[in-house]
Structures are given as structure tokens and as C-alpha cells.
Design an enzyme around this catalytic site. Sequence first.
Site, PDB file in Angstrom:
ATOM      1  N   HIS A  87     -13.955  -3.278   8.934  1.00 17.73           N
ATOM      2  CA  HIS A  87     -13.286  -3.074   7.649  1.00 17.73           C
ATOM      3  C   HIS A  87     -13.539  -4.201   6.663  1.00 17.73           C
ATOM      4  O   HIS A  87     -12.813  -4.348   5.683  1.00 17.73           O
ATOM      5  CB  HIS A  87     -11.779  -2.885   7.826  1.00 17.73           C
ATOM      6  CG  HIS A  87     -11.438  -1.845   8.852  1.00 17.73           C
ATOM      7  ND1 HIS A  87     -11.901  -0.551   8.761  1.00 17.73           N
ATOM      8  CD2 HIS A  87     -10.706  -1.917   9.984  1.00 17.73           C
ATOM      9  CE1 HIS A  87     -11.451   0.128   9.806  1.00 17.73           C
ATOM     10  NE2 HIS A  87     -10.743  -0.668  10.572  1.00 17.73           N
ATOM     11  N   LYS A 122       0.807  -1.215   0.000  1.00 15.56           N
ATOM     12  CA  LYS A 122       0.000   0.000   0.000  1.00 15.56           C
ATOM     13  C   LYS A 122       0.847   1.275   0.000  1.00 15.56           C
ATOM     14  O   LYS A 122       0.455   2.286  -0.567  1.00 15.56           O
ATOM     15  CB  LYS A 122      -0.929   0.014   1.216  1.00 15.56           C
ATOM     16  CG  LYS A 122      -2.052  -1.019   1.156  1.00 15.56           C
ATOM     17  CD  LYS A 122      -2.931  -0.888   2.395  1.00 15.56           C
ATOM     18  CE  LYS A 122      -3.685  -2.160   2.716  1.00 15.56           C
ATOM     19  NZ  LYS A 122      -4.815  -2.450   1.854  1.00 15.56           N
ATOM     20  N   HIS A 160     -16.818   3.981   1.306  1.00 17.09           N
ATOM     21  CA  HIS A 160     -15.901   3.216   0.460  1.00 17.09           C
ATOM     22  C   HIS A 160     -16.552   3.115  -0.920  1.00 17.09           C
ATOM     23  O   HIS A 160     -17.576   2.458  -1.081  1.00 17.09           O
ATOM     24  CB  HIS A 160     -15.679   1.827   1.075  1.00 17.09           C
ATOM     25  CG  HIS A 160     -14.891   0.894   0.210  1.00 17.09           C
ATOM     26  ND1 HIS A 160     -13.702   0.312   0.627  1.00 17.09           N
ATOM     27  CD2 HIS A 160     -15.095   0.432  -1.047  1.00 17.09           C
ATOM     28  CE1 HIS A 160     -13.233  -0.461  -0.345  1.00 17.09           C
ATOM     29  NE2 HIS A 160     -14.063  -0.414  -1.369  1.00 17.09           N
ATOM     30  N   LYS A 210      -2.223   0.983   9.138  1.00 17.35           N
ATOM     31  CA  LYS A 210      -2.523  -0.068   8.155  1.00 17.35           C
ATOM     32  C   LYS A 210      -1.278  -0.860   7.831  1.00 17.35           C
ATOM     33  O   LYS A 210      -0.216  -0.275   7.602  1.00 17.35           O
ATOM     34  CB  LYS A 210      -2.953   0.561   6.824  1.00 17.35           C
ATOM     35  CG  LYS A 210      -4.389   0.869   6.672  1.00 17.35           C
ATOM     36  CD  LYS A 210      -4.654   1.260   5.225  1.00 17.35           C
ATOM     37  CE  LYS A 210      -5.985   1.969   5.120  1.00 17.35           C
ATOM     38  NZ  LYS A 210      -6.269   2.394   3.746  1.00 17.35           N
ATOM     39  N   ARG A 231      -7.036  -7.886  -9.190  1.00 18.00           N
ATOM     40  CA  ARG A 231      -7.705  -9.170  -9.404  1.00 18.00           C
ATOM     41  C   ARG A 231      -9.194  -8.927  -9.578  1.00 18.00           C
ATOM     42  O   ARG A 231      -9.661  -7.812  -9.441  1.00 18.00           O
ATOM     43  CB  ARG A 231      -7.493 -10.047  -8.168  1.00 18.00           C
ATOM     44  CG  ARG A 231      -7.960  -9.302  -6.911  1.00 18.00           C
ATOM     45  CD  ARG A 231      -8.051 -10.184  -5.711  1.00 18.00           C
ATOM     46  NE  ARG A 231      -7.991  -9.440  -4.473  1.00 18.00           N
ATOM     47  CZ  ARG A 231      -9.031  -8.893  -3.854  1.00 18.00           C
ATOM     48  NH1 ARG A 231     -10.241  -8.985  -4.389  1.00 18.00           N
ATOM     49  NH2 ARG A 231      -8.888  -8.239  -2.730  1.00 18.00           N
ATOM     50  N   GLY A 270      -8.099  -7.764   3.109  1.00 15.52           N
ATOM     51  CA  GLY A 270      -9.201  -8.361   3.845  1.00 15.52           C
ATOM     52  C   GLY A 270      -9.434  -7.700   5.200  1.00 15.52           C
ATOM     53  O   GLY A 270      -9.943  -8.326   6.122  1.00 15.52           O
ATOM     54  N   GLY A 271      -9.059  -6.426   5.323  1.00 18.57           N
ATOM     55  CA  GLY A 271      -9.322  -5.699   6.569  1.00 18.57           C
ATOM     56  C   GLY A 271      -8.385  -6.074   7.712  1.00 18.57           C
ATOM     57  O   GLY A 271      -8.567  -5.629   8.836  1.00 18.57           O
ATOM     58  N   GLU A 275      -9.730   1.287  -5.175  1.00 15.65           N
ATOM     59  CA  GLU A 275     -10.558   1.609  -4.018  1.00 15.65           C
ATOM     60  C   GLU A 275     -10.279   3.035  -3.562  1.00 15.65           C
ATOM     61  O   GLU A 275      -9.132   3.408  -3.336  1.00 15.65           O
ATOM     62  CB  GLU A 275     -10.283   0.631  -2.873  1.00 15.65           C
ATOM     63  CG  GLU A 275     -10.687  -0.800  -3.210  1.00 15.65           C
ATOM     64  CD  GLU A 275     -10.650  -1.736  -2.002  1.00 15.65           C
ATOM     65  OE1 GLU A 275     -11.384  -2.742  -2.029  1.00 15.65           O
ATOM     66  OE2 GLU A 275      -9.898  -1.479  -1.042  1.00 15.65           O
TER      67      GLU A 275
HETATM   68  P1  ADP Z   1     -12.664  -7.546  -1.484  1.00 13.96           P
HETATM   69  O1  ADP Z   1     -12.408  -6.077  -1.551  1.00 13.96           O
HETATM   70  O2  ADP Z   1     -12.851  -8.224  -2.784  1.00 13.96           O
HETATM   71  O3  ADP Z   1     -13.614  -7.936  -0.437  1.00 13.96           O
HETATM   72  P2  ADP Z   1     -10.696  -8.415   0.307  1.00 13.96           P
HETATM   73  O4  ADP Z   1      -9.441  -7.606   0.444  1.00 13.96           O
HETATM   74  O5  ADP Z   1     -11.698  -8.352   1.390  1.00 13.96           O
HETATM   75  O6  ADP Z   1     -11.285  -8.035  -1.063  1.00 13.96           O
HETATM   76  O7  ADP Z   1     -10.278  -9.914   0.054  1.00 13.96           O
HETATM   77  C1  ADP Z   1     -10.967 -10.771  -0.849  1.00 13.96           C
HETATM   78  C2  ADP Z   1     -10.805 -12.189  -0.430  1.00 13.96           C
HETATM   79  O8  ADP Z   1      -9.461 -12.556  -0.393  1.00 13.96           O
HETATM   80  C3  ADP Z   1     -11.382 -12.439   0.922  1.00 13.96           C
HETATM   81  O9  ADP Z   1     -12.075 -13.654   0.884  1.00 13.96           O
HETATM   82  C4  ADP Z   1     -10.187 -12.524   1.830  1.00 13.96           C
HETATM   83  O10 ADP Z   1     -10.413 -13.449   2.862  1.00 13.96           O
HETATM   84  C5  ADP Z   1      -9.118 -12.990   0.898  1.00 13.96           C
HETATM   85  N1  ADP Z   1      -7.830 -12.367   1.178  1.00 13.96           N
HETATM   86  C6  ADP Z   1      -7.526 -11.068   1.078  1.00 13.96           C
HETATM   87  N2  ADP Z   1      -6.248 -10.859   1.349  1.00 13.96           N
HETATM   88  C7  ADP Z   1      -5.716 -12.052   1.629  1.00 13.96           C
HETATM   89  C8  ADP Z   1      -4.414 -12.498   1.982  1.00 13.96           C
HETATM   90  N3  ADP Z   1      -3.396 -11.683   2.082  1.00 13.96           N
HETATM   91  N4  ADP Z   1      -4.230 -13.812   2.194  1.00 13.96           N
HETATM   92  C9  ADP Z   1      -5.245 -14.666   2.080  1.00 13.96           C
HETATM   93  N5  ADP Z   1      -6.498 -14.300   1.739  1.00 13.96           N
HETATM   94  C10 ADP Z   1      -6.734 -13.025   1.521  1.00 13.96           C
HETATM   95  P1  ADP Z   2      -7.796  -3.878   2.767  1.00 19.99           P
HETATM   96  O1  ADP Z   2      -6.599  -4.176   1.942  1.00 19.99           O
HETATM   97  O2  ADP Z   2      -7.791  -4.627   4.027  1.00 19.99           O
HETATM   98  O3  ADP Z   2      -9.049  -3.994   1.971  1.00 19.99           O
HETATM   99  P2  ADP Z   2      -8.144  -0.967   2.654  1.00 19.99           P
HETATM  100  O4  ADP Z   2      -7.017  -0.019   2.610  1.00 19.99           O
HETATM  101  O5  ADP Z   2      -8.862  -1.190   1.377  1.00 19.99           O
HETATM  102  O6  ADP Z   2      -7.614  -2.334   3.226  1.00 19.99           O
HETATM  103  O7  ADP Z   2      -9.174  -0.502   3.778  1.00 19.99           O
HETATM  104  C1  ADP Z   2     -10.258  -1.332   4.186  1.00 19.99           C
HETATM  105  C2  ADP Z   2     -11.370  -0.480   4.768  1.00 19.99           C
HETATM  106  O8  ADP Z   2     -10.934   0.305   5.885  1.00 19.99           O
HETATM  107  C3  ADP Z   2     -11.953   0.516   3.819  1.00 19.99           C
HETATM  108  O9  ADP Z   2     -12.921  -0.044   2.995  1.00 19.99           O
HETATM  109  C4  ADP Z   2     -12.522   1.579   4.751  1.00 19.99           C
HETATM  110  O10 ADP Z   2     -13.760   1.179   5.269  1.00 19.99           O
HETATM  111  C5  ADP Z   2     -11.563   1.584   5.893  1.00 19.99           C
HETATM  112  N1  ADP Z   2     -10.548   2.638   5.709  1.00 19.99           N
HETATM  113  C6  ADP Z   2      -9.391   2.508   5.045  1.00 19.99           C
HETATM  114  N2  ADP Z   2      -8.680   3.646   5.066  1.00 19.99           N
HETATM  115  C7  ADP Z   2      -9.404   4.538   5.767  1.00 19.99           C
HETATM  116  C8  ADP Z   2      -9.197   5.899   6.171  1.00 19.99           C
HETATM  117  N3  ADP Z   2      -8.088   6.562   5.869  1.00 19.99           N
HETATM  118  N4  ADP Z   2     -10.164   6.505   6.892  1.00 19.99           N
HETATM  119  C9  ADP Z   2     -11.289   5.836   7.243  1.00 19.99           C
HETATM  120  N5  ADP Z   2     -11.530   4.560   6.905  1.00 19.99           N
HETATM  121  C10 ADP Z   2     -10.611   3.902   6.177  1.00 19.99           C
HETATM  122 MG    MG Z   3      -9.521  -2.898   0.390  1.00 18.92          MG
END
Ligand code: ADP
Ligand code: ADP
Ligand code: MG
Length: 640
Positions: free
Chosen positions: A234, A116, A208, A158, A296, A164-165, A274
Site C-alpha cells: 500500500h 476516513k 489507484h 483500514k 496537503r 502512509g499505508g 484518491e
Molecule cells: P502520499 O499519497 O503522498 O504518498 P502518504 O499517505 O504515503 O502520502 O504519506 C506521505 C508522507 O507522509 C510519507 O512520507 C509518510 O511517511 C508520511 N505520513 C503519512 N501519514 C503520516 C502520519 N500519520 N504520521 C507521520 N507521517 C505520515
Molecule cells: P493511506 O491513507 O494509507 O494512503 P488509502 O485509503 O489511501 O490509505 O489506501 C492506500 C492504498 O491501499 C491504496 O492506494 C490502494 O492501493 C489500497 N486500497 C485502499 N482501499 C482499497 C480497496 N477498497 N480495495 C483495494 N485496494 C485498496
Molecule cells: Mg492514500
Amino acid sequence: MFHKILIANRGEIACRIMDSCRRMGVATVAVYSDADRAARHVAMADEAVHLGGPSPADSYLRGDAIVEAARATGAQAIHPGYGFLSENPDFVDAVEDAGLIFIGPSARAIRAMGLKDAAKALMEKAGVPVVPGYHGAEQDPLHLAQMAGQIGYPVLIKAVAGGGGKGMRRVDDPKDFADALASAQSEARNAFGNPDVLIEKYILRPRHIELQIFGDGHRAVHLFERDCSLQRRHQKVIEEAPAPGMTPEMRKVMGASAVRAAEAIGYKGAGTIEFIVDGSNGLRPDGFWFMEMNTRLQVEHPVTEAITGVDLVEWQLRVASGEPLPAKQEELSITGHAFEARLYAEDVPAGFLPATGRLAHLRFPEGARIETGVRQGDSISPWYDPMIAKIVTHGPTRAVALRALEAGLVDTEVAGSVTNLDFLIALTRHDGFASGEVDTGLIERDLDALVTAAEPDPRTRALGVVGLSGLADPAVKGGMTLWQPLRRTVSWDGNEAVIEVLGPGAARVTVDETAHEVRWQGDRWWVDGSLRRNRIVTHDAGVSVFGGRTVHLTPTDLLARDAAAAGDEVTLAPMPGLVKSVHVEAGQAVKAGDRLAVLEAMKMEHSLTAWRDGVIAEVMTQPGDQVEAGSPLIRLEEEA
Ligand code: ADP
Ligand code: ADP
Ligand code: MG
């Protein structure tokens, strides 16, 4: 076009990809672990190759074995789905070194967006607005704390490798920074093998909103936005497209930014940009910032397909096999509105803990698009994401699509595992959500009401008791004598009810000294005089009452009574997992809510807390223990 591809994934997404392949006349090869021998994705494929043990490291993450399987079966290309190896550039290199095609972006593009911090730096250069914050290399805790101070609280920590939050912590007060940092780093090291973090300004009233993009390696188009603001911790719960309140002006600016981001890295295939959006004052073209790119196909891609009419998997296959972009920007348009709800095996009242179980009964609604990797009789295992299905609806307006989602969820029937179904139904009935006032804090703010609205009520339970008694079963009815009062006791899950026959199709059910009158005619039911929308289903794990506020009753004789079953004094592991840390010792006094231990399961850390004040009698576990669901961990002294 390819004649055969291998799908390096499992569950609903593997099945989804096979659906498109079948339509396009492309043969499919599945791969599977020991836990998935009988899985739906294996049954659907033309061929299947066994990979190894159930843990992802022994199966779906074994790039070498997967490339070998593709070679052995004559597959020309590999589709990675999402999760697992989908965003692993070394895997892309290995696939290409073997002379095969990776259905997705280049390793270079994945590397550029993989972390990131680097992605944010790159996007800044490409003129895409990014969330203000610190994304430098210096990881010294004091330095990070200082940066957080400069950014201004609240901040969000982060994991740079996060997904996946996971590995994310919001911090409101500088005094909590050090602890939050340590816990985010530990979760990140575990889940991603990389403890590095970045710090961001926490956007208030955040929404989001993400843009679906598609590239051919040179040019890119966008397929409009999805709103994924309905999140818990998240993680997305319900997604929709288009975003409520989106203006043509803002869509144009966001779309152009997303295309610029994709073209900056020569992106090929399906991807998602995103953005976090400041929703405190309506949507404004200067109020959105890049968060990350997912290189992806996304879990929630069906809502985009529903409003654009595009099959994104078909596009992925076409572009990967050398065709140009299937459409120009001006050929793409939005029709209607779509929602997707993620149905999980999840224990909502216990804090949304992942659950497992054999799906003794499973029925999906008509009139909705269902993406699933399981069938009735299949099990949700502890090894993978506990998703049961995605339920997708489409309608001419947002209101119609939302009503269809509610109806689809009410018509969904799952028994054999607890699910988040009733919680999803409660969400579809939430006033703020219905009026489009969404932000990522909505669920958390109204959590109590949403969870309570999903709790079973005594009248629904009375229906379950009648189901369990067999009284309404036509085969049994003939045996009932109606001229004498019939009274019997029915027991389930350690509860008891008295049921009295009042006449044909009528009974009085008494539980805990409260009586309810149940009447039935065919499959229509009344409780205390009002008609119910419920359906009562008997299956080999007991009786379930469906139709919102689901109730399951397992007859007592079916319950495998664990002789050593712990009483109320013991904290049990709520799911299988690894004990990360234990925070108490015998003799220590604790207050309700104090942290007792941390359990890691499904790559997430779960804090187990004391449910009442008391004194620790015994600690029955230690860090590093691998425990089963229901294992006793910590015992409190009995209350005086
Ligand atoms: P989306 O925005 O499509 O929901 P997510 O970041 O939540 O994407 O992840 C999508 C899927 O991939 C979820 O089912 C999550 O459990 C899985 N996933 C995401 N990151 C990883 C990771 N680093 N290792 C294994 N599984 C992951
Ligand atoms: P991941 O790779 O786990 O999906 P993201 O960077 O996409 O991580 O962030 C996941 C979620 O966390 C976002 O969908 C949003 O709800 C929250 N989030 C991320 N960054 C911020 C921010 N700067 N301020 C508030 N909420 C945030
Ligand atoms: Mg994300």
C-alpha cells in the site's frame, strides 16, 4: 506576496518548497532537530531555528516551538510540507491564533477529511461514489466481523486515522479476520493514537488513480490525474501522469467528482482526492470510488507539475497570500507524460527494510528532475522517512518518459547505504508496466522476478574486485611489471578473490572457483568479452560498481569487525526499533517461516521469522526493548 515564510518540515520537501520561494523572492526560515543540524534544508534556508531532539515528537511535531520560531524570525506564514503537522487541524488553529497564515486548507476542511470514515460519509452526501463498506462508529470485533461478512470477502480493514499505508490489512478468509483486526488496531493505536477502523470491499485488480485539485476556499479546479498503482504494501513506488488508458470521458467524470468533493468542504490550497478504480475490464466511468482526501501537497506532485507546467508550491503561496485561483479549468491542459520514482535507503532482499547509512558517494543523473534533501556525505538517519530522492522524468509520450526514467536510474549512484535503486530499474523494465497494464498487485505478483533481476551478478562483482585491487587505477599501473605473472588475493566483506594480471588492461578474477576475464580501456570495461555499461567508483567506504545491479565491496580492513558478531544461528534486529512482541521461548521447536518476534520501526511492524527449522536456544530480548540495528534477538540451537 509574503516576504518571508517558515517551512515546518525537513528533507526533500523542505528543499523543494525553498526552491520555489527562492524563485519568487520569498525569504525562508528552516527548522531542524539535533539529527539535522547539518542537513541540506538547513543549509539552503536564509535562516534556521533549532527545535530539539531528533525524535519527531521533540522537533518537527512541536507545533508550539514552530509557531514561536516563526514569530521570532518575522515569518508571515508557515508551509507544513507533507507528513508531520501538515494534516493536523490543531496546529492550523495555533498558527492562526498567533496571527500567522497556514499555507494550506482551513482547520475545518482538514477535520472534515481527517478521518476516513467521516470523510466517506461526507462524500456520499456530496454525491461522490465511495468504496462500499462499513464506516460506522460501532467498533465491537464481533460486529465488525459481521459487517465484513455482509460486505463479502475479500475485505480491507483500514485505520480511520490511517496514512502512509499503515494500519491496513487485507483479509481473504473469515477465519483470519480476528487476528488481522487486532494487528491493524495495534498498528493504528501506535502510529495514530486511534485504534478505530473501517471495513471496505477489497476491489479486485485495483488501480489507484488520484486527482490533483486546487481551491481558493470557494471554487476549485483539478489538474488531472496521477496513476499511483505501482505500490508495495500500500505504499507508492513509481507514480505517473496521466493514467495509462484514461479516456476523455472518464477523466471528465472523475475530474468533476474531485472538484465537487473539494467544493463541498470549501477547500483552499492544494489537495488530492484518491480514488480506487476497478481495472479488471478497462477504465469505465462507473468503476471508480472515493478512498480518501489528502489535504496537503502530495509526495508525487512533481508529475502533475511536469505535465501541466504549473508550479504547485507557487500556487499554494499565491492563494495563501490572498490571490484568486491562478487559472481557470479551461486554461489547464496536459502536455506529454511524466514519471516519478521514489529512491529509498532500503534493504530490498531483506524484505524492503528501511536502512540507514552515510552516503559516501552520491551522484544524480542529468536530464531528470531530482528532488532530494541529502548531499554526498550526509547520513540517512533512523529517525525519519529513509527517502534519498525522487527522480522525475517527462517526455512527449509514455514510452519516452519511461525510457528516460530507466536511463536516469541507471545513471544514479548511491554508496554508503543499500537502496531500492536496482529494484526500481527492474520495474522500469517490467513488460506489463511498460505496456501500461498497471494495478496495485503488480509488484507483489512479480516480486520474486523483480527482486532477482535486481540481484548483483558475478560478472559485475568481478569488476568490483578489479576496482578494489587498484589494478586499473592509472596511478598504480606504472608499478606493475608485466613480464611476470602477478597474482594476488583481494578480500572484502568476508569474501576472497584471486586476481591475476594478464597484460596491460587485462586480468583474470577468480571467485568461488569461477573465473572471469576483465579488460579495460579508459573507463570502458569488458567482462568475458562483452562490453559493460558499468561505472566503477572508489570512495571512502570502499568500491561501488554502478549502472544497474549495483555492487558494493567494502575491503576487509575497513570492516569494523564486531567481536561479538553473531553467527548464522542468531536473528539480529535488521534495523533500529522497538521490540513489540516475542512469540517463542527457549526450548521451543520452530519451523522455517514461523514468527519469532515483531519489531516496530518507522511506524511499521516487521515480523521476524525463523529462516530454518530448529529449536530456540535463547531469547535475548523482551517486549519493550529498544534495539539497535544488528542487536542479537533470538538464537537457534546449532543444527545437529
Ligand atoms: P502520499 O499519497 O503522498 O504518498 P502518504 O499517505 O504515503 O502520502 O504519506 C506521505 C508522507 O507522509 C510519507 O512520507 C509518510 O511517511 C508520511 N505520513 C503519512 N501519514 C503520516 C502520519 N500519520 N504520521 C507521520 N507521517 C505520515
Ligand atoms: P493511506 O491513507 O494509507 O494512503 P488509502 O485509503 O489511501 O490509505 O489506501 C492506500 C492504498 O491501499 C491504496 O492506494 C490502494 O492501493 C489500497 N486500497 C485502499 N482501499 C482499497 C480497496 N477498497 N480495495 C483495494 N485496494 C485498496
Ligand atoms: Mg492514500
